[in-house]
Motif scaffolding. Structure first.
Motif, PDB file in Angstrom:
ATOM      1  N   HIS A 151      25.269 -16.451  -7.254  1.00 36.46           N
ATOM      2  CA  HIS A 151      24.161 -17.236  -6.720  1.00 36.46           C
ATOM      3  C   HIS A 151      22.932 -16.349  -6.546  1.00 36.46           C
ATOM      4  O   HIS A 151      23.040 -15.188  -6.137  1.00 36.46           O
ATOM      5  N   ARG A 152      21.801 -16.926  -6.845  1.00 37.56           N
ATOM      6  CA  ARG A 152      20.540 -16.223  -6.607  1.00 37.56           C
ATOM      7  C   ARG A 152      20.367 -15.960  -5.116  1.00 37.56           C
ATOM      8  O   ARG A 152      20.698 -16.796  -4.289  1.00 37.56           O
ATOM      9  N   ARG A 153      19.859 -14.775  -4.781  1.00 39.34           N
ATOM     10  CA  ARG A 153      19.585 -14.479  -3.381  1.00 39.34           C
ATOM     11  C   ARG A 153      18.242 -15.083  -2.981  1.00 39.34           C
ATOM     12  O   ARG A 153      17.301 -15.118  -3.780  1.00 39.34           O
TER      13      ARG A 153
ATOM     14  N   GLY B 258      21.636  -6.994   3.056  1.00 39.08           N
ATOM     15  CA  GLY B 258      21.725  -7.479   1.683  1.00 39.08           C
ATOM     16  C   GLY B 258      20.570  -8.304   1.176  1.00 39.08           C
ATOM     17  O   GLY B 258      20.672  -8.891   0.094  1.00 39.08           O
ATOM     18  N   PHE B 259      19.441  -8.335   1.908  1.00 37.23           N
ATOM     19  CA  PHE B 259      18.298  -9.138   1.466  1.00 37.23           C
ATOM     20  C   PHE B 259      17.027  -8.291   1.473  1.00 37.23           C
ATOM     21  O   PHE B 259      16.139  -8.459   2.313  1.00 37.23           O
ATOM     22  N   PRO B 260      16.931  -7.354   0.544  1.00 39.73           N
ATOM     23  CA  PRO B 260      15.759  -6.465   0.510  1.00 39.73           C
ATOM     24  C   PRO B 260      14.537  -7.175  -0.060  1.00 39.73           C
ATOM     25  O   PRO B 260      14.634  -8.251  -0.659  1.00 39.73           O
ATOM     26  N   GLY B 261      13.392  -6.550   0.127  1.00 45.78           N
ATOM     27  CA  GLY B 261      12.189  -7.013  -0.553  1.00 45.78           C
ATOM     28  C   GLY B 261      11.433  -8.140   0.117  1.00 45.78           C
ATOM     29  O   GLY B 261      10.604  -8.784  -0.535  1.00 45.78           O
ATOM     30  N   ALA B 262      11.686  -8.409   1.393  1.00 41.56           N
ATOM     31  CA  ALA B 262      10.944  -9.476   2.076  1.00 41.56           C
ATOM     32  C   ALA B 262       9.466  -9.101   2.138  1.00 41.56           C
ATOM     33  O   ALA B 262       9.110  -7.967   2.464  1.00 41.56           O
ATOM     34  N   SER B 263       8.587 -10.065   1.835  1.00 46.72           N
ATOM     35  CA  SER B 263       7.149  -9.809   1.949  1.00 46.72           C
ATOM     36  C   SER B 263       6.749  -9.893   3.417  1.00 46.72           C
ATOM     37  O   SER B 263       7.389 -10.584   4.212  1.00 46.72           O
TER      38      SER B 263
END
Length: 398
Positions: free
Chosen positions: A169-171, A211-216
């Motif tokens: 599944h896409r994160r 497990g959810f990197p890259g949040a703006s």
């Protein structure tokens, strides 16, 4: 006010795993499976030696003395298949396929080899020191189920059965919008009436850690027009928007009004919980989610771990029962509990001879970020709990 359990039920009701994508195995770490991974052959695919030694016939070991002629050897990865007949044996190494005719492996430590003959000093049952074909899994058996998060061990399983590409599944894509005229950047000099923005970096780090990197990240002024514009921009490219601040009932708490003006449906606002009472959850359309986290750092982190992070796990394909991991640990010290609403009490975990224990960490307020830095998570104290004695089992959320 909504109870935390009811609030989580509402979040689960409105979250569904995101679309399936295909990724190479070395790019799937941290994603949740959207397919069943099955064994492509028996595991192990043949009878294999568990030890270095000699492949023999168990019937020959009944002879005393037992002296057998060595007819060859088989190493791991070798296709050699010397046939072991009565009175014969083959030298064998760990991981090698057991040659035809042999049904037992005798440890090298129990033998003496000389000039092509080996003397065996002990007996062994038939099948000893052999990994049997298919004893780990049979061809076609389900090894990993949908919803399983790919970690190092799961990667090894996939590699062992030839899964070079996985359906996962896409994160979710996440935007952090930190509100407040008092906020300044981390590196800024600040006046007494100003605050450095700690919520944005802390929440982004928590998301990346789990497990959810890259949040703006973006700071937004306490004006409804600015909040609405920031929300519209965030929703163009993100599945989940996390607001911090502006959740209470003061003059400058305008986030809910901005959300509703943009068509968001508020599912709950206000929890029977401490800290994080002003937490909000809303949806936009059928697939976008907004969490309004309180502005005080402890409240924001608590709401994130109790609701936002579990929602992200569900969107990423995690099974509902695994979205809010918790441990049952004994208290290391008494804990005073005031009935009426659920309390999340900071705690650190220690290990001693009796196992892990949860130590309550004192905090002065929901803004006490220093105390949070001394904790490993929080004890979830039920709304009806009385004072808890040392040794009581409690729910600990890392």
């Amino acid at each position: 006010m909504t109870t935390p359990d009811a609030a989580w039920g509402l979040v689960l009701k409105h979250t569904r795993p995101l679309a399936r994508i295909s990724l190479p195995l070395d790019g799937a770490l941290g994603h949740c499976l959207a397919e069943t991974v099955r064994a492509d052959r028996d595991l192990p695919p043949a009878d294999r030696s568990a030890m270095d030694g000699y492949a023999v016939r168990a019937a020959d070991l009944r002879r005393r003395p037992c002296v057998l002629r060595v007819i060859g050897e088989v190493a791991a990865g070798s296709p050699a298949r010397p046939r072991v007949r009565p009175g014969l044996c083959a030298r064998i190494f760990t991981g090698a396929n057991v040659p035809p005719g042999a049904d037992t492996v005798v440890l090298v430590e129990q033998t003496t080899e000389n000039d092509g003959w080996v003397s065996i000093r002990s007996s062994a049952r038939r099948g000893a020191n052999i990994f049997q074909r298919g004893e780990d899994s049979r061809r076609g058996a389900a090894l990993l189920r949908p919803g399983t998060m790919i970690g190092s061990t799961e990667t090894g399983v996939c590699a062992a059965v030839g899964k070079a590409e996985l359906h996962v599944h896409r994160r979710p894509r996440v935007a952090l919008l930190c509100t407040g005229a008092e906020l300044r950047a981390v590196g800024d000099r600040v006046a007494p009436h100003e605050l450095r923005n700690s919520n944005g970096p802390a929440l982004a780090a928590a998301l990346a850690q789990w497990g959810f990197p890259g949040a703006s990240q973006r700071q937004v002024a306490d004006r409804e027009t600015a909040l609405r514009a920031a929300l519209r921009r965030a929703l163009r490219a993100h599945d989940v928007v996390l607001f911090t601040g502006g959740m209470s009932v003061g003059k400058y708490d305008l986030v809910r009004a901005a959300l509703e003006a943009e068509g968001a449906m508020v599912r709950f606002h206000g929890l029977a919980m401490k800290p994080a009472k002003p937490t909000l959850y809303a949806t936009v359309g059928a697939g976008q989610h907004i969490f309004g986290l309180p502005g005080n750092p402890l409240s924001a982190m608590t709401a994130c771990h109790e609701f936002a992070l579990p929602a992200l796990r569900r969107l990423a394909g995690c099974a509902p029962a695994r979205c809010r991991p918790a441990l049952r640990l004994p208290l290391a010290a008494p804990l005073r509990a005031k009935p009426g609403r659920v309390r999340c009490v900071l705690a650190r975990v220690s290990w001693d001879a009796d196992g892990p224990r949860a130590h309550p960490v004192e905090s002065r307020s929901s803004a006490d970020l220093v105390a949070a830095g001394c904790a490993d998570g929080a004890i979830i104290v039920p709304a009806d709990a009385a004072d808890l004695a040392a040794g009581s089992l409690v729910t600990f959320r890392p």
